[in-house]
Design a protein around this motif. Sequence first.
Motif, PDB file in Angstrom:
ATOM      1  N   THR B  35       0.553  -1.089   0.146  1.00 35.14           N
ATOM      2  CA  THR B  35       0.260  -0.164  -0.106  1.00 35.14           C
ATOM      3  C   THR B  35       0.950   1.501  -0.126  1.00 35.14           C
ATOM      4  O   THR B  35      -0.207   2.147  -0.397  1.00 35.14           O
ATOM      5  CB  THR B  35      -1.108   0.692   1.451  1.00 35.14           C
ATOM      6  N   GLU B  37       2.448   2.755   2.993  1.00 39.28           N
ATOM      7  CA  GLU B  37       1.890   3.349   4.186  1.00 39.28           C
ATOM      8  C   GLU B  37       2.024   1.791   5.290  1.00 39.28           C
ATOM      9  O   GLU B  37       1.717   0.574   4.730  1.00 39.28           O
ATOM     10  CB  GLU B  37       0.674   4.333   3.695  1.00 39.28           C
ATOM     11  N   SER B  38       2.128   2.761   6.176  1.00 40.38           N
ATOM     12  CA  SER B  38       2.217   2.467   7.692  1.00 40.38           C
ATOM     13  C   SER B  38       0.568   1.811   7.805  1.00 40.38           C
ATOM     14  O   SER B  38      -0.684   2.339   7.407  1.00 40.38           O
ATOM     15  CB  SER B  38       2.955   2.794   8.636  1.00 40.38           C
ATOM     16  N   MET B  40      -0.132   2.655  10.953  1.00 34.79           N
ATOM     17  CA  MET B  40      -0.603   3.772  11.847  1.00 34.79           C
ATOM     18  C   MET B  40      -0.812   4.395  11.269  1.00 34.79           C
ATOM     19  O   MET B  40      -1.609   5.299  11.682  1.00 34.79           O
ATOM     20  CB  MET B  40       0.853   3.724  12.147  1.00 34.79           C
ATOM     21  N   GLU B  41      -0.561   4.562   9.409  1.00 35.04           N
ATOM     22  CA  GLU B  41      -0.475   6.306   8.383  1.00 35.04           C
ATOM     23  C   GLU B  41      -1.915   5.631   7.805  1.00 35.04           C
ATOM     24  O   GLU B  41      -2.894   6.555   7.771  1.00 35.04           O
ATOM     25  CB  GLU B  41       0.346   6.310   8.067  1.00 35.04           C
ATOM     26  N   MET B  42      -2.924   4.284   8.045  1.00 32.61           N
ATOM     27  CA  MET B  42      -3.967   4.252   6.970  1.00 32.61           C
ATOM     28  C   MET B  42      -5.513   4.876   8.086  1.00 32.61           C
ATOM     29  O   MET B  42      -5.512   4.635   9.207  1.00 32.61           O
ATOM     30  CB  MET B  42      -4.111   2.840   6.932  1.00 32.61           C
ATOM     31  N   SER B  43      -5.754   5.148   6.788  1.00 30.43           N
ATOM     32  CA  SER B  43      -7.516   5.484   6.799  1.00 30.43           C
ATOM     33  C   SER B  43      -8.504   4.591   7.206  1.00 30.43           C
ATOM     34  O   SER B  43      -7.970   3.944   6.449  1.00 30.43           O
ATOM     35  CB  SER B  43      -7.682   6.364   6.163  1.00 30.43           C
ATOM     36  N   HIS B  44      -8.675   4.481   8.713  1.00 29.42           N
ATOM     37  CA  HIS B  44      -9.373   3.281   9.221  1.00 29.42           C
ATOM     38  C   HIS B  44     -10.833   3.589   8.291  1.00 29.42           C
ATOM     39  O   HIS B  44     -11.344   2.244   8.073  1.00 29.42           O
ATOM     40  CB  HIS B  44     -10.320   3.656  10.552  1.00 29.42           C
ATOM     41  N   ARG B  45     -10.843   4.334   7.045  1.00 25.92           N
ATOM     42  CA  ARG B  45     -12.446   4.102   6.720  1.00 25.92           C
ATOM     43  C   ARG B  45     -11.582   3.244   4.850  1.00 25.92           C
ATOM     44  O   ARG B  45     -12.589   3.846   3.668  1.00 25.92           O
ATOM     45  CB  ARG B  45     -12.962   5.482   6.226  1.00 25.92           C
ATOM     46  N   CYS B 244      -6.667   1.496  16.035  1.00 23.39           N
ATOM     47  CA  CYS B 244      -6.217   0.615  14.877  1.00 23.39           C
ATOM     48  C   CYS B 244      -4.830  -0.580  14.500  1.00 23.39           C
ATOM     49  O   CYS B 244      -5.075  -1.278  14.567  1.00 23.39           O
ATOM     50  CB  CYS B 244      -6.393   1.515  13.158  1.00 23.39           C
ATOM     51  N   TYR B 245      -4.193   0.486  15.127  1.00 30.50           N
ATOM     52  CA  TYR B 245      -2.975  -0.774  15.169  1.00 30.50           C
ATOM     53  C   TYR B 245      -2.573  -1.293  15.974  1.00 30.50           C
ATOM     54  O   TYR B 245      -2.235  -2.757  15.973  1.00 30.50           O
ATOM     55  CB  TYR B 245      -1.105   0.225  15.510  1.00 30.50           C
TER      56      TYR B 245
END
Lengths: 363, 363
Positions: B35, B37-38, B40-45, B244-245
Amino acid sequence: MATNERVFNFSAGPSTLPVEVLEKAAAEMLNYDGTGESVMEMSHRSAEYKQIIEDAEKNLRTLMNIPDDYYVLFLQGGGTLQFSMVPINLLTGSKKADYLITGNWAKKAYEEATKFGDVKILASSEEDNYSYIPKFKPEDIRPDVDYVHICYNNTIFGTHCNEVPDVGDHLLVADMSSCILSEEVDVTKFGLIYAGAQKNVAPAGVTIVIVRKDLVGKAPANTPVYLDYATHAKKGSMYNTPPCYPIYIAGEVFKYLLKNGGVKATHERDVEKANLLYGYLDKSEMFKPSVAKEDRSLMNITFVTGDPELDKKFIAGAKEQGMINLAGYRTVGGMRASTYNAMPLEGVEALVAYMEKFENENK
Amino acid sequence: MATNERVFNFSAGPSTLPVEVLEKAAAEMLNYDGTGESVMEMSHRSAEYKQIIEDAEKNLRTLMNIPDDYYVLFLQGGGTLQFSMVPINLLTGSKKADYLITGNWAKKAYEEATKFGDVKILASSEEDNYSYIPKFKPEDIRPDVDYVHICYNNTIFGTHCNEVPDVGDHLLVADMSSCILSEEVDVTKFGLIYAGAQKNVAPAGVTIVIVRKDLVGKAPANTPVYLDYATHAKKGSMYNTPPCYPIYIAGEVFKYLLKNGGVKATHERDVEKANLLYGYLDKSEMFKPSVAKEDRSLMNITFVTGDPELDKKFIAGAKEQGMINLAGYRTVGGMRASTYNAMPLEGVEALVAYMEKFENENK
């Protein structure tokens, strides 16, 4: 993992973090500083973790110049839990509070507060789809309110209080979730500041609360223990197991910001990025900024073409170029570029270059 | 990082995690599954994160054989917030509940619940320093209680309910923070199970709640929105930004458990580890187990020499050998070895070998 395989992530939150912090987290995942364990595995009562959380608090105090008569708390539950904790803890006098309604989150905070006291709307821009920060005068505030609540930066709509609103002698409470650490603020102008960390600070799961000490300890006796600020204040955010790993990442971000000039230098970089994008929006024939010029956010930059199909094409094309999460909030549409502290200038440069190209090709 | 630089971490929580999971987390820290991205950085949507949280729920349902008429929620606030949420949500009939007091956490849960209804102690082993699980009969329960609350495994003292207590037709609520996923349990015998994740599941910051669907939606109207199970149940734990993480790590632990034989095989490994340590304790002249044999925990194994100075020497020596966090809880003293799922057999073997050596050298 080469950094250049990474995307430019314009997500409104959770959002991009400094590469240097992620690299350090990865490198010490199995063995933090010679302890032989991950920070995720570390007893929160250990000397090592105590150092991590104390350093995080100390560095945040330095970054924001937080006086000693304020607590700094690291809590769980996000802004949503603060929507309840603020009125439960602060509606202790007249049980009245006035709320400035500048977006969805401000409205949710207001609606939640109505459960706990006599809560009124001070002013609202809802009828104009929150495209500006409504003005008010100190005398519009009910004279005996316990506090006035504002949302300092409106993530969804892209507006921002470009100065601290004048509330006279009243206590001011601010949700700074999407602008904390992007500008210097005079903490002493506020009774309480809260911020979900998942924008400028850390991964989701930790919420920062900065609260004047004299305001803590007045919650009703039947308050759920976790919802009383005094519970956490007395125990240095360690009444129960804190969200240790998100706090550790927050601490690494604080160190990173200090190393890179603190909030002042961070703000200058944020202004440079925002000016680049707003500058293009102001001259573009295709892309139009969505909000009033004087209330523009440095963190969430919203714009439209006026044609939803063209918006979609733009967003899809950007994704192909490695620029993700540019769609506006699901109830708003259009585009939103979140340019938080960790978004590099190169990300905004790439975005503007793509906008120019897109505009030329879709005239 | 070579695994052999790692310590054996006997912490009661946060605690050791599977090395394989930590290695995966480190490897994909800057780029999750292509992706860019981590997590940790990912939109939860985002679609990617939706997959992560849905897989985590699905795999937990498989591991614990959770029926469709139960919600699985991933919340914040730890066991402490559940101490309030359980009575707020479930004291909706007679507003009575009976609590079994088997340790500090059970007592804290009881004390918190007294804020919200007519809450009584069903039985307690406090006078004997919680060294056993007190017996009770279904007829000891007040006939009209809304529920009975138990703590299934007592982390501090090292006791455990070695069968589900008979509560007759009453609704049973259990705190399983320190034993979830270490043994097969019949979820249908419980109205609600909760567990802070920081022992067998994930880093601190996420709490698992498994609740029968018909029990949700009856909280009083003035309940803080985050504290109403219905808020989260309606939105698949995504009413607000979840942690999230920690949920991602929980999901990786669930996959790891499934790959390694599920809960049944995990339990067998836990029994093997516990038998090794209890077996040595039962024959040692120096080290004595702290609790009643029939109530022994598989997860937290407590013991003493009877001489606090000798205990200290033992704990310090163990640390030098790379076996950390063996001191008993701060108000209890002695030793405690937490042998959660992720503690390898080699860790317990090393501990027993050191105990034998220590006993020989300190006769």
